[in-house]
Design a protein around this motif. Structure first.
Motif, PDB file in Angstrom:
ATOM      1  N   THR A   1      -0.595  -2.999  -1.114  1.00 33.54           N
ATOM      2  CA  THR A   1      -0.559  -1.839  -0.212  1.00 33.54           C
ATOM      3  C   THR A   1      -1.627  -1.888   0.870  1.00 33.54           C
ATOM      4  OG1 THR A   1      -1.953  -0.567  -1.724  1.00 33.54           O
ATOM      5  CG2 THR A   1       0.429  -0.385  -2.017  1.00 33.54           C
ATOM      6  N   GLU A   2      -2.749  -2.527   0.581  1.00 35.65           N
ATOM      7  CA  GLU A   2      -3.799  -2.541   1.603  1.00 35.65           C
ATOM      8  C   GLU A   2      -4.808  -3.640   1.319  1.00 35.65           C
ATOM      9  OE1 GLU A   2      -5.940   1.029   3.802  1.00 35.65           O
ATOM     10  OE2 GLU A   2      -6.971   0.612   1.916  1.00 35.65           O
ATOM     11  N   ILE A   3      -5.312  -4.233   2.403  1.00 29.77           N
ATOM     12  CA  ILE A   3      -6.417  -5.193   2.340  1.00 29.77           C
ATOM     13  C   ILE A   3      -7.527  -4.661   3.239  1.00 29.77           C
ATOM     14  CG2 ILE A   3      -7.187  -7.546   2.856  1.00 29.77           C
ATOM     15  CD1 ILE A   3      -4.290  -8.447   2.431  1.00 29.77           C
ATOM     16  N   THR A   4      -8.734  -4.591   2.706  1.00 29.47           N
ATOM     17  CA  THR A   4      -9.881  -4.138   3.491  1.00 29.47           C
ATOM     18  C   THR A   4     -11.031  -5.107   3.296  1.00 29.47           C
ATOM     19  OG1 THR A   4      -9.245  -1.834   3.161  1.00 29.47           O
ATOM     20  CG2 THR A   4     -11.467  -2.232   3.941  1.00 29.47           C
ATOM     21  N   VAL A   5     -11.652  -5.492   4.391  1.00 34.54           N
ATOM     22  CA  VAL A   5     -12.882  -6.285   4.365  1.00 34.54           C
ATOM     23  C   VAL A   5     -13.900  -5.547   5.218  1.00 34.54           C
ATOM     24  CG1 VAL A   5     -13.962  -8.524   4.779  1.00 34.54           C
ATOM     25  CG2 VAL A   5     -11.541  -8.414   4.128  1.00 34.54           C
ATOM     26  N   THR A   6     -15.040  -5.200   4.607  1.00 35.85           N
ATOM     27  CA  THR A   6     -16.018  -4.396   5.336  1.00 35.85           C
ATOM     28  C   THR A   6     -17.426  -4.713   4.856  1.00 35.85           C
ATOM     29  OG1 THR A   6     -16.606  -2.140   5.974  1.00 35.85           O
ATOM     30  CG2 THR A   6     -15.895  -2.477   3.706  1.00 35.85           C
ATOM     31  N   ASN A   7     -18.428  -4.262   5.621  1.00 37.62           N
ATOM     32  CA  ASN A   7     -19.816  -4.386   5.200  1.00 37.62           C
ATOM     33  C   ASN A   7     -20.158  -3.237   4.262  1.00 37.62           C
ATOM     34  OD1 ASN A   7     -20.532  -6.717   6.668  1.00 37.62           O
ATOM     35  ND2 ASN A   7     -20.768  -5.515   8.533  1.00 37.62           N
ATOM     36  N   LEU A   8     -20.432  -3.571   2.997  1.00 42.55           N
ATOM     37  CA  LEU A   8     -20.839  -2.548   2.042  1.00 42.55           C
ATOM     38  C   LEU A   8     -22.223  -2.020   2.385  1.00 42.55           C
ATOM     39  CD1 LEU A   8     -20.201  -1.013  -0.610  1.00 42.55           C
ATOM     40  CD2 LEU A   8     -21.275  -2.912  -1.842  1.00 42.55           C
ATOM     41  N   ASP A   9     -23.110  -2.917   2.774  1.00 42.74           N
ATOM     42  CA  ASP A   9     -24.427  -2.546   3.283  1.00 42.74           C
ATOM     43  C   ASP A   9     -24.865  -3.640   4.243  1.00 42.74           C
ATOM     44  OD1 ASP A   9     -25.590  -4.668   1.681  1.00 42.74           O
ATOM     45  OD2 ASP A   9     -25.547  -3.311  -0.015  1.00 42.74           O
ATOM     46  N   GLU A  10     -26.164  -3.673   4.578  1.00 45.30           N
ATOM     47  CA  GLU A  10     -26.630  -4.602   5.592  1.00 45.30           C
ATOM     48  C   GLU A  10     -26.575  -6.059   5.162  1.00 45.30           C
ATOM     49  OE1 GLU A  10     -27.965  -1.869   4.708  1.00 45.30           O
ATOM     50  OE2 GLU A  10     -28.605  -0.671   6.429  1.00 45.30           O
ATOM     51  N   SER A  11     -26.365  -6.309   3.868  1.00 47.91           N
ATOM     52  CA  SER A  11     -26.367  -7.701   3.423  1.00 47.91           C
ATOM     53  C   SER A  11     -25.281  -7.980   2.387  1.00 47.91           C
ATOM     54  CB  SER A  11     -27.740  -8.055   2.823  1.00 47.91           C
ATOM     55  OG  SER A  11     -28.036  -7.223   1.722  1.00 47.91           O
ATOM     56  N   THR A  12     -24.228  -7.162   2.362  1.00 48.96           N
ATOM     57  CA  THR A  12     -23.155  -7.368   1.384  1.00 48.96           C
ATOM     58  C   THR A  12     -21.803  -7.071   2.009  1.00 48.96           C
ATOM     59  OG1 THR A  12     -24.635  -6.649  -0.393  1.00 48.96           O
ATOM     60  CG2 THR A  12     -22.291  -6.793  -0.922  1.00 48.96           C
ATOM     61  N   ILE A  13     -20.862  -7.999   1.851  1.00 48.32           N
ATOM     62  CA  ILE A  13     -19.477  -7.794   2.277  1.00 48.32           C
ATOM     63  C   ILE A  13     -18.658  -7.409   1.051  1.00 48.32           C
ATOM     64  CG2 ILE A  13     -17.407  -8.939   3.163  1.00 48.32           C
ATOM     65  CD1 ILE A  13     -19.189 -10.682   4.873  1.00 48.32           C
ATOM     66  N   ARG A  14     -17.760  -6.439   1.215  1.00 46.22           N
ATOM     67  CA  ARG A  14     -16.850  -6.064   0.134  1.00 46.22           C
ATOM     68  C   ARG A  14     -15.412  -6.348   0.557  1.00 46.22           C
ATOM     69  NH1 ARG A  14     -17.244  -0.870  -3.713  1.00 46.22           N
ATOM     70  NH2 ARG A  14     -18.666  -2.359  -4.676  1.00 46.22           N
ATOM     71  N   VAL A  15     -14.698  -7.079  -0.303  1.00 43.47           N
ATOM     72  CA  VAL A  15     -13.273  -7.361  -0.114  1.00 43.47           C
ATOM     73  C   VAL A  15     -12.500  -6.522  -1.125  1.00 43.47           C
ATOM     74  CG1 VAL A  15     -11.474  -9.121  -0.142  1.00 43.47           C
ATOM     75  CG2 VAL A  15     -13.777  -9.711   0.657  1.00 43.47           C
ATOM     76  N   THR A  16     -11.562  -5.696  -0.633  1.00 48.43           N
ATOM     77  CA  THR A  16     -10.748  -4.845  -1.503  1.00 48.43           C
ATOM     78  C   THR A  16      -9.275  -5.108  -1.230  1.00 48.43           C
ATOM     79  OG1 THR A  16     -12.447  -3.125  -1.446  1.00 48.43           O
ATOM     80  CG2 THR A  16     -10.267  -2.488  -2.237  1.00 48.43           C
ATOM     81  N   VAL A  17      -8.525  -5.422  -2.282  1.00 51.91           N
ATOM     82  CA  VAL A  17      -7.084  -5.637  -2.180  1.00 51.91           C
ATOM     83  C   VAL A  17      -6.417  -4.753  -3.228  1.00 51.91           C
ATOM     84  CG1 VAL A  17      -5.196  -7.285  -2.326  1.00 51.91           C
ATOM     85  CG2 VAL A  17      -7.386  -7.990  -1.349  1.00 51.91           C
ATOM     86  N   ILE A  18      -5.548  -3.836  -2.784  1.00 52.18           N
ATOM     87  CA  ILE A  18      -4.921  -2.868  -3.673  1.00 52.18           C
ATOM     88  C   ILE A  18      -3.513  -3.319  -3.995  1.00 52.18           C
ATOM     89  CG2 ILE A  18      -4.246  -0.453  -3.954  1.00 52.18           C
ATOM     90  CD1 ILE A  18      -6.382   0.274  -1.928  1.00 52.18           C
ATOM     91  N   GLY A  19      -3.255  -3.543  -5.277  1.00 48.92           N
ATOM     92  CA  GLY A  19      -1.927  -3.928  -5.711  1.00 48.92           C
ATOM     93  C   GLY A  19      -1.051  -2.708  -5.943  1.00 48.92           C
ATOM     94  N   GLU A  20       0.245  -2.875  -5.746  1.00 48.86           N
ATOM     95  CA  GLU A  20       1.171  -1.756  -5.913  1.00 48.86           C
ATOM     96  C   GLU A  20       1.531  -1.548  -7.372  1.00 48.86           C
ATOM     97  OE1 GLU A  20       5.581  -0.346  -4.277  1.00 48.86           O
ATOM     98  OE2 GLU A  20       4.564  -2.052  -3.375  1.00 48.86           O
TER      99      GLU A  20
ATOM    100  N   VAL B   1       1.506  -8.493  -8.427  1.00 44.91           N
ATOM    101  CA  VAL B   1       2.228  -8.307  -9.689  1.00 44.91           C
ATOM    102  C   VAL B   1       3.626  -7.800  -9.366  1.00 44.91           C
ATOM    103  CG1 VAL B   1       2.314  -6.977 -11.828  1.00 44.91           C
ATOM    104  CG2 VAL B   1       0.136  -7.857 -10.981  1.00 44.91           C
ATOM    105  N   VAL B   2       4.620  -8.430  -9.996  1.00 46.90           N
ATOM    106  CA  VAL B   2       6.004  -7.989  -9.789  1.00 46.90           C
ATOM    107  C   VAL B   2       6.403  -7.079 -10.933  1.00 46.90           C
ATOM    108  CG1 VAL B   2       6.627 -10.048  -8.501  1.00 46.90           C
ATOM    109  CG2 VAL B   2       6.898 -10.024 -10.978  1.00 46.90           C
ATOM    110  N   SER B   3       7.398  -6.261 -10.722  1.00 45.67           N
ATOM    111  CA  SER B   3       7.856  -5.345 -11.769  1.00 45.67           C
ATOM    112  C   SER B   3       8.529  -6.132 -12.874  1.00 45.67           C
ATOM    113  CB  SER B   3       8.816  -4.311 -11.190  1.00 45.67           C
ATOM    114  OG  SER B   3      10.006  -4.951 -10.754  1.00 45.67           O
ATOM    115  N   SER B   4       8.647  -5.492 -14.061  1.00 46.40           N
ATOM    116  CA  SER B   4       9.239  -6.181 -15.211  1.00 46.40           C
ATOM    117  C   SER B   4      10.700  -6.529 -14.994  1.00 46.40           C
ATOM    118  CB  SER B   4       9.093  -5.298 -16.462  1.00 46.40           C
ATOM    119  OG  SER B   4       9.715  -4.050 -16.247  1.00 46.40           O
ATOM    120  N   ALA B   5      11.346  -5.856 -14.058  1.00 48.56           N
ATOM    121  CA  ALA B   5      12.764  -6.136 -13.809  1.00 48.56           C
ATOM    122  C   ALA B   5      12.947  -7.422 -13.029  1.00 48.56           C
ATOM    123  CB  ALA B   5      13.400  -4.971 -13.043  1.00 48.56           C
ATOM    124  N   GLN B   6      11.892  -7.905 -12.421  1.00 45.00           N
ATOM    125  CA  GLN B   6      11.985  -9.112 -11.622  1.00 45.00           C
ATOM    126  C   GLN B   6      11.489 -10.298 -12.408  1.00 45.00           C
ATOM    127  OE1 GLN B   6       9.537  -7.392  -8.437  1.00 45.00           O
ATOM    128  NE2 GLN B   6      11.229  -7.892  -7.075  1.00 45.00           N
TER     129      GLN B   6
END
Length: 863
Positions: free
Chosen positions: A139-158, A180-185
């Motif tokens: 649903t979403e990918i975010t890459v941002t500066n968590l603070d002045e010396s740390t990058i945070r990568v966030t990937v939200i699965g459906e 992740v795919v649904s159990s029907a797939q």
């Protein structure tokens, strides 16, 4: 998670039934914290990028690449590109191999923090990259500066947490995500393009980054714990209050004893120390004489060493469903450091008030080029630091080697050893006078200056884990421990309050304990239709043998206001008139079954039960007891950061006290009801827990007022309360750990005590606040400050409520400087030099004074 091993639902159900009935004889092992997936550090020139992507990372792992980079790595661009399996996220940099990755994933969210890195995009966004619905299943990918010396990568699965592949290339650091795919797939691997062969790949292939489980957490926020379920479980999914004191807090407060760290946890107070032999704690109003845990094993009569601690976990309420005979207030689990797959060396030195000197060493790394043999060695020496006026010095030596053997990609073996030898004054502390504490100097001793105790403990064992596949794991672990305590002391007796004369007696004791423990667990993940299960089945065996004797002889009295020591020599061993043998044998067999059930994405059920059979024997009595200890809890998450939970649990514990006639006491039984709400805010960096509970326990052993060396059973006690804990990072560089507890713990039924009496050593109100701030940029980067406030309300000194211990507020402070691989700091405890009482021992003549104004200087370096 659903079972993805190709089994039908009916087959899975049959396996589930087999788990319940047929695994009793299987060998198991409590796991190390996570499975290691460790690709080779170099790859053939002909390996394909697709093959690299198939080196999947287990979603429970903590990922890191060592060493840290001392300078910031700039990431100048971010790309999200769909692939035949999912999506690739490329962090464009020429220094990808210098980056360290720490996995903080929870539920459907893959979260990776990258320290020593800064996102500097050429676009107007500057410090953030976002892509919504890049492919189906994410649903979403975010890459941002968590603070002045740390990058945070966030990937939200459906539908679940995406699987991640991590590797490095000339483009930069690349994350490959498969949703992740649904159990029907039925997931299908893409067909190989015609004519594609390994020899057709570029001559400079992408290199995989080595994935290392360090077991270490950065900062104050720890999202997972193992004590509540015997598995690495997110706190938000646990229907019981559990708090974690992470390693960063131990470092910032320069903790030497566990009691210094546990003052940060709500509802925990230090109790009777038996003259300094052990550390006993009161949790939710009940003193934990059943002992603590060390990596899930019983850790009784000893003082925990903090030099090799990764963190301390405190599970509130009964824990008998997983660990058998424990007190109902809760249990403390000391989680130790584990070997690393990269070379790591650290040395530290503490010096401070009252002659304290404490050097420490921490070494780790691989023992062979393949990194299948890893080691860790922690050692510490301690001398001085005691403010009381004894001639006996504090001296303590500790060493703990650990070796991990990765027998195969599915089997790990960990061998551990721990040795501690130390001596210190045997100290009963101060005495009560009237309804308060005698007004005498806190450093005055009422025994003799040469009173001492010497303790030696040794333990060794193994942990073996085999993973049959991604869903089924068997674990087996064994531990042998031995302890020996020798002491020579003066025991205080009755005080003549008119004259100040304190009756005393000479005493000596030598005790030994041998403990053999075997634990076997089977863990399985599977689905029954749409319902997900994580099953834990286990068998525990333990054999505990205690022996020794105590000797007593009358001694000259002492005046507490004008003491004169050394009036009479100590008697020889054969000159004691009263000798009491100390022998007992306790054998325990326990079976338990637990199921963590995901009924829906936001609705989770935890259910479990344990059956124990315990045989006790002493020279004068024998008894056998059986008990069933259930636990049921449910967690509802109306929105992602909030977890509402409720639970019911029971405990069972054999009584270790003896009546004056030598007979053993009946077992202690406890019941708890708890409701609570847990929140994770600021992207999970700040964790809060608010809980309300009621615990009742019956048949507790208390000191016999007519025969102080023996015990009598108390009828029933009840504790009710509310607790709040807050831990984590508020802003970059600003950490906090805080707590508040209201505890109403009192006698409800008793033939020997007045119903309504408050339990000793338990304040109605207690609170703590510790916070640090470290400057993040500029000329003063790395300079930090800490401030702590610790409040304990008025407490009763004994169960008769004959005297009270006054309330106090203690203030601590620190200043530190961190640069590259070294750290220096000064910690000041009890900044305003207040007089306060640390704990009481259920008697008027066993009151432990707190330390006065104390300074500790520290210097540590890693290389």
């Amino acid at each position: 998670m659903s079972c993805n091993c190709g089994l039908s639902v009916s087959t899975v159900n049959r396996l589930y039934a087999i788990c319940l009935t047929g695994i009793v004889s299987a060998l198991i092992v409590q796991s190390a914290s996570a499975e290691v997936v460790q690709p080779k550090s170099s790859v053939s020139q002909n390996i394909t990028r697709r093959e690299l992507r198939e080196r999947l990372v287990n979603q429970a792992e903590l990922l890191s690449q060592v060493p840290n980079s001392p300078t910031l790595v700039e990431v100048t661009g971010v790309e999200a590109t769909p692939t035949d399996k999912g999506v690739e996220v490329i962090l464009q940099t020429t220094q990808g191999q210098q980056l360290q990755i720490t996995n903080r994933s929870a539920d459907n969210n893959f979260i990776a923090d990258i320290p020593n890195a800064q996102l500097r995009l050429p676009s107007g966004d500057g410090f953030i990259f976002r892509s919504e619905n890049p492919i189906e299943g994410i649903t979403e990918i975010t890459v941002t500066n968590l603070d002045e010396s740390t990058i945070r990568v966030t990937v939200i699965g459906e539908a679940g947490l995406p699987t991640v592949t991590l590797f490095d290339s000339d483009e930069g650091l690349i994350f490959g995500f498969t949703p992740v795919v649904s159990s029907a797939q039925t997931p299908q691997l893409p067909a190989e393009p015609e004519g594609e062969t390994q020899t057709e790949q570029p001559s400079t292939p992408d290199q995989p980054i080595e994935l290392v489980v360090t077991g270490q957490q950065d900062g104050y926020s720890v999202p997972n714990a193992t004590t509540a379920t015997r598995m690495d479980t997110p706190l938000r999914d646990i229907p019981q209050s559990i708090q974690v004191v992470p390693q960063q807090v131990l470092e910032d407060q320069q903790v030497i004893r566990a009691s210094e760290a546990l003052r940060n946890v709500s509802g925990v107070q230090r109790g009777n120390t038996l003259g300094g032999i052990i550390e006993v704690f009161s949790i939710r109003g009940f003193q934990q004489f059943g002992g603590t845990l060390r990596n899930g094993f019983r850790n009784r009569f000893s003082v925990a060493e903090t030099a090799n601690l990764e963190r301390i976990e405190v599970l509130k309420g009964p824990a008998s469903v997983l660990y058998g005979n424990l007190d109902p207030g809760g249990v403390i689990n000391y989680v130790t450091k584990q070997p690393l797959s990269e070379h790591f060396y650290a040395a530290g030195l503490q010096v401070g008030s009252f002659g304290l000197v404490r050097p420490t060493l921490d070494f780790s790394g691989p023992l062979n080029p393949e990194r299948t043999l890893l080691y860790r060695l922690n050692t510490a020496y301690e001398r001085g630091g005691n403010f009381r006026n004894f001639d006996t010095e504090v001296e303590r030596f500790f060493i703990s080697p650990v070796v991990t053997w990765k027998i195969s990609d599915r089997t790990d073996l960990i061998l551990e050893l721990e040795y501690v030898n130390g001596q210190r004054p045997f100290d009963r502390g101060l005495v009560a006078l009237g309804t308060g504490i005698a007004d005498i100097p806190f450093d005055r001793i009422l025994g003799e200056p040469d009173d001492f105790m010497e303790a030696t403990s040794f333990s060794t064992g193994y942990r073996l884990e085999h993973r049959f596949n991604d869903d089924w794991t068997i674990r087996n672990q064994f531990r042998y421990s031995f302890s020996n305590n020798i002491n020579s002391r003066i025991e205080p007796g009755r005080l003549n309050e008119a004259t100040g004369e304190l009756n005393r007696e000479f005493a000596e004791a030598e005790t030994t304990e041998r403990n053999y423990e075997l634990q076997t667990n089977l863990v399985g993940n599977f689905a029954t239709g749409s319902i997900q299960h994580t099953l834990l089945f286990g068998v525990d065996l333990s054999w505990v043998n205690e022996g020794g004797e105590s000797r007593f002889e009358p001694a000259p009295s002492i005046n507490i206001f004008n003491p004169v020591h050394g009036i009479a020599p100590r008697p020889g061993r054969d000159e004691f008139s009263d000798v009491f043998p100390l022998e007992s044998q306790t054998n325990t067999l326990g079976f338990f079954l637990q199921d963590q059930i995901t009924l829906a994405e936001n609705l989770k059920l935890l259910i479990g039960g344990r059956f124990d059979n315990i045989d006790q024997s002493s020279p004068s009595d024998e008894r056998q007891d059986q008990a069933f200890s259930p636990r049921v809890g449910i967690v509802y998450q109306p929105i992602e950061p909030i977890s509402l939970y409720t639970s019911f649990s029971r405990s069972f514990q054999p009584n270790f006290g003896n009546r004056a006639d030598g007979s053993l006491l009946e077992p202690v039984r406890g019941t708890q009801y708890e409701v609570g709400v847990r929140g994770e805010f600021l992207n999970g960096s700040l964790i809060t827990n608010l809980a309300a509970y009621e615990i009742t326990r019956s048949n507790l052993a208390v000191t016999d007022p007519d025969n102080p060396n023996f015990s009598i059973p108390s009828g029933e006690q009840r504790s009710r309360g509310v607790e709040l804990d807050v831990t984590g990072q508020i802003l970059p560089g600003w950490n906090i750990i805080a707590s508040y507890a209201y505890t109403d713990a009192r006698v409800t039924k008793d033939d020997n005590l007045q119903p309504g009496n408050l339990l000793d050593g338990v304040p109605f109100n207690s609170a703590s606040l510790w916070s640090t701030y470290e400057i993040q940029t500029g000329n003063f980067q790395g300079l930090g400050f800490g401030l702590g406030l610790f409040y304990v309300g008025e407490r009763q000194g004994d169960l008769n409520n004959s005297f009270q211990v006054p309330s106090y507020v203690r203030t601590d402070a620190s200043i530190f400087y961190r640069r590259n691989n070294w750290r220096a700091g000064i910690n000041i405890n009890n900044l305003f030099n207040v007089d306060y009482i640390e704990g009481t021992g259920q008697r008027r003549n066993r009151i432990d004074p707190g330390a006065p104004f104390t300074v500790r200087g520290t210097l540590s370096v890693e290389f």
